[in-house]
Design a protein around this motif. Structure first.
Motif, PDB file in Angstrom:
ATOM      1  N   THR A 115      25.239  47.965  44.784  1.00 18.38           N
ATOM      2  CA  THR A 115      25.580  46.211  44.883  1.00 18.38           C
ATOM      3  C   THR A 115      24.846  45.670  43.192  1.00 18.38           C
ATOM      4  OG1 THR A 115      27.149  44.474  44.867  1.00 18.38           O
ATOM      5  CG2 THR A 115      25.305  44.919  46.696  1.00 18.38           C
ATOM      6  N   ASP A 155      29.548  39.364  45.239  1.00 16.69           N
ATOM      7  CA  ASP A 155      30.228  38.386  46.399  1.00 16.69           C
ATOM      8  C   ASP A 155      31.518  38.922  46.780  1.00 16.69           C
ATOM      9  OD1 ASP A 155      31.149  38.388  43.279  1.00 16.69           O
ATOM     10  OD2 ASP A 155      30.963  36.574  42.913  1.00 16.69           O
ATOM     11  N   THR A 156      31.855  39.871  46.079  1.00 13.86           N
ATOM     12  CA  THR A 156      33.069  39.573  47.032  1.00 13.86           C
ATOM     13  C   THR A 156      33.758  41.360  48.197  1.00 13.86           C
ATOM     14  OG1 THR A 156      32.934  40.847  44.383  1.00 13.86           O
ATOM     15  CG2 THR A 156      34.980  38.827  44.917  1.00 13.86           C
ATOM     16  N   HIS A 157      33.806  41.859  47.217  1.00 17.08           N
ATOM     17  CA  HIS A 157      34.105  43.421  48.309  1.00 17.08           C
ATOM     18  C   HIS A 157      32.457  44.105  48.483  1.00 17.08           C
ATOM     19  CE1 HIS A 157      37.002  43.424  44.848  1.00 17.08           C
ATOM     20  NE2 HIS A 157      37.679  42.500  46.199  1.00 17.08           N
ATOM     21  N   ILE A 204      38.086  33.410  41.539  1.00 22.50           N
ATOM     22  CA  ILE A 204      37.740  34.549  41.749  1.00 22.50           C
ATOM     23  C   ILE A 204      38.253  35.397  43.097  1.00 22.50           C
ATOM     24  CG2 ILE A 204      36.042  35.908  41.442  1.00 22.50           C
ATOM     25  CD1 ILE A 204      35.173  34.345  39.026  1.00 22.50           C
ATOM     26  N   PRO A 205      37.426  34.590  44.168  1.00 19.58           N
ATOM     27  CA  PRO A 205      37.799  35.326  45.263  1.00 19.58           C
ATOM     28  C   PRO A 205      39.677  35.280  45.745  1.00 19.58           C
ATOM     29  CG  PRO A 205      37.059  33.346  46.073  1.00 19.58           C
ATOM     30  CD  PRO A 205      37.298  33.973  44.595  1.00 19.58           C
ATOM     31  N   GLN A 230      43.703  43.364  47.279  1.00 19.74           N
ATOM     32  CA  GLN A 230      43.471  44.507  47.700  1.00 19.74           C
ATOM     33  C   GLN A 230      44.298  44.865  48.186  1.00 19.74           C
ATOM     34  OE1 GLN A 230      40.664  46.637  49.157  1.00 19.74           O
ATOM     35  NE2 GLN A 230      39.890  46.387  47.016  1.00 19.74           N
ATOM     36  N   LYS A 257      41.841  36.282  43.843  1.00 19.22           N
ATOM     37  CA  LYS A 257      42.082  36.957  43.298  1.00 19.22           C
ATOM     38  C   LYS A 257      42.105  39.033  43.886  1.00 19.22           C
ATOM     39  CE  LYS A 257      40.764  38.498  39.197  1.00 19.22           C
ATOM     40  NZ  LYS A 257      39.091  38.388  37.774  1.00 19.22           N
ATOM     41  N   ALA A 258      40.643  38.484  43.908  1.00 16.84           N
ATOM     42  CA  ALA A 258      40.022  39.508  44.857  1.00 16.84           C
ATOM     43  C   ALA A 258      40.933  40.342  46.156  1.00 16.84           C
ATOM     44  CB  ALA A 258      38.646  40.010  44.794  1.00 16.84           C
ATOM     45  N   ASP A 259      41.294  39.200  46.953  1.00 16.97           N
ATOM     46  CA  ASP A 259      41.993  39.359  47.774  1.00 16.97           C
ATOM     47  C   ASP A 259      43.688  39.529  47.572  1.00 16.97           C
ATOM     48  OD1 ASP A 259      40.422  38.681  49.746  1.00 16.97           O
ATOM     49  OD2 ASP A 259      40.770  36.700  50.050  1.00 16.97           O
ATOM     50  N   HIS A 300      30.911  44.212  43.373  1.00 17.22           N
ATOM     51  CA  HIS A 300      30.513  43.086  42.994  1.00 17.22           C
ATOM     52  C   HIS A 300      29.470  42.238  44.580  1.00 17.22           C
ATOM     53  CE1 HIS A 300      31.805  43.479  38.951  1.00 17.22           C
ATOM     54  NE2 HIS A 300      32.478  42.783  39.174  1.00 17.22           N
TER      55      HIS A 300
END
Length: 195
Positions: free
Chosen positions: A169, A114-116, A29-30, A37, A32-34, A112
């Motif tokens: 959030t 827990d990420t952005h 999950i993190p 970006q 994928k978020a990076d 979210h």
């Protein structure tokens, strides 16, 4: 006949494999978020160059509409159009019903916890938030405070008034279960010449 030891060994291997799969999914999950970006930054560059609604990957149902940063914290993120339901998986999203950054009314950007928008827990009153748009000068905001609200009764009225910003959030930070509470950071527009 299968021995008891073989069954226990097979069960242990199955449990380890299941645990490894869950761990890998949680770590993805993190990551994928990076990765998103990075691709969004490339699409943002194309937006600045004049491309209309540049998608970050061919099947994307959203595109960058702004770049948000909090210089005092060294945080920044590409903000997406709330075009599809999955935009929040890849970055903060500007809610369709809200004002465009820098325009009269409230610009509501959600992400979210827990990420952005994990950094929102460190944002303090008086700090500056910069929202760049591809079609105009950056909008500068000063944080006025934060509050915890019920998701279905947030009290955020997007229409009318001077330009304001609401960064939203889930609450509490660090929770692993969804809940009805939202954390809102409020900021008011300031003139670039006053900084």
């Amino acid at each position: 006949m299968v021995s008891r030891t073989s069954l226990l060994r097979g069960g242990a291997i199955a449990c380890l494999a299941a645990g490894a799969l869950v761990l890998a999914q949680g770590l993805w999950i993190p990551v994928k978020a990076d990765i998103a970006q990075l691709l969004l930054a490339q699409a943002w560059t194309r937006a600045i160059d004049g491309e209309s609604a540049p998608t970050p990957w061919p099947w994307a149902d959203t595109w960058p509409v702004a770049r948000l940063s909090v210089p005092q914290l060294g945080e920044h993120a590409i903000v997406l159009a709330e075009a599809g339901g999955e935009a929040l998986a890849f970055g903060p999203s500007l809610l369709n019903a809200s004002a465009a950054p820098g325009e009269n009314g409230v610009s509501v950007i959600a992400a979210h916890r827990d990420t952005h928008f994990a950094f929102l827990q460190h944002v303090q009153a008086g700090q500056t938030i910069v929202v760049e748009r591809p079609d105009g000068p950056p909008a500068l905001y000063r944080v006025t405070g934060s509050e915890i609200v019920e998701a279905d009764r947030s009290g955020i009225q997007v229409e009318g008034g001077p330009p304001r910003l609401a960064l939203v959030t889930c609450w509490p930070f660090g929770s692993i279960t969804p809940g009805p509470l939202r954390y809102v950071v409020w900021a008011e527009a300031v003139d670039m010449n006053t900084i």
